[in-house]
Design a protein around this motif. Structure first.
Motif, short mmCIF file in Angstrom:
data_model
loop_
_atom_site.label_atom_id
_atom_site.label_comp_id
_atom_site.label_asym_id
_atom_site.label_seq_id
_atom_site.Cartn_x
_atom_site.Cartn_y
_atom_site.Cartn_z
N PHE A 90 11.66 43.84 29.96
CA PHE A 90 10.63 44.73 29.43
C PHE A 90 9.48 43.92 28.82
O PHE A 90 8.33 44.36 28.85
CB PHE A 90 11.23 45.73 28.45
N ASN A 91 9.78 42.72 28.29
CA ASN A 91 8.69 41.82 27.86
C ASN A 91 7.85 41.39 29.06
O ASN A 91 6.63 41.24 28.96
CB ASN A 91 9.25 40.59 27.15
N ILE A 92 8.52 41.18 30.20
CA ILE A 92 7.80 40.80 31.41
C ILE A 92 6.94 41.97 31.88
O ILE A 92 5.77 41.78 32.23
CB ILE A 92 8.78 40.34 32.52
N LEU A 93 7.49 43.18 31.87
CA LEU A 93 6.72 44.35 32.28
C LEU A 93 5.51 44.57 31.38
O LEU A 93 4.46 45.04 31.84
CB LEU A 93 7.61 45.60 32.28
N LYS A 94 5.64 44.23 30.10
CA LYS A 94 4.52 44.37 29.17
C LYS A 94 3.49 43.25 29.33
O LYS A 94 2.46 43.27 28.67
CB LYS A 94 5.04 44.36 27.72
N GLY A 95 3.79 42.25 30.16
CA GLY A 95 2.87 41.16 30.39
C GLY A 95 2.96 40.06 29.34
O GLY A 95 2.10 39.17 29.29
#
Length: 189
Positions: A90-95
């Motif tokens: 989810f950190n990756i999805l948030k950029g």
């Protein structure tokens, strides 16, 4: 400028969506296990230093019992298999993160870099990197030192910076694929 930097953002996002959807049942089960095991909310949130020195909140599954302040057998298993890191999708999805990049550290390290070493901050923090492979047993290594903090500050952290700068200089899909493959082999051993 390395064009892969731009493709990396797109590939991270697409791969993170696919994995988040595919792994959602596992994420739910691990959240329940972590919640019961730690007698608390199963998520761990902590401020870390991200790209360009920007502070962000990292997501993990809890592995430390809130009242006992110890890591349980289940918590150690989650850490060994790196399953406690899965919420970072989810950190990756948030950029805020990438699949491959320097592991995000707490304040007092990356944010205090000087000179050429600050180039590391051009990179998004990652789930894995060459340094996290080399120092996969970092906790054990530090426990063997007479002064763990000094050893970390004077030996480990500077070596990690060198490895991360080398990664920045050789940023490529091929290099990312190698690091991800090595990480997967270590987890599956």
């Amino acid at each position: 400028m390395n064009q892969y930097k731009y493709w990396k953002v797109i590939l991270d996002f697409i791969f993170a969506i696919i994995l988040a959807v595919f792994l959602m049942p596992l994420l739910i089960i691990l959240f329940i296990i972590a919640s019961v095991d730690t007698s608390s909310n199963g998520f761990f949130f902590q401020k870390r230093i991200g790209q360009y020195g920007k502070v962000f909140t990292i997501f993990k599954f809890k592995t430390i019992h809130g009242k006992k302040r110890t890591c349980s057998k289940i918590g150690r298993l989650l850490r060994t298999l790196k399953l406690d890191e899965l919420p970072q999708l989810f950190n990756i999805l948030k950029g805020e993160m990438s699949f491959v990049g320097p592991r995000p550290d707490i304040e007092g390290y990356y944010d205090r870099l000087e000179g050429d070493d600050r180039r590391v901050l051009q990179l998004k923090p990652g789930l894995t990197c060459e340094a996290s492979i080399v120092y996969r047993n970092e906790e054990s290594l530090l426990k063997m030192q007479p002064n763990p903090l000094k050893y970390n500050d004077e030996v480990l952290f500077p070596h990690k910076i060198k490895m991360n700068l080398k990664y920045l200089e050789h940023l490529s899909l091929k290099n990312d694929a190698k690091i991800l493959f090595k990480t997967l082999l270590i987890i599956l051993k």
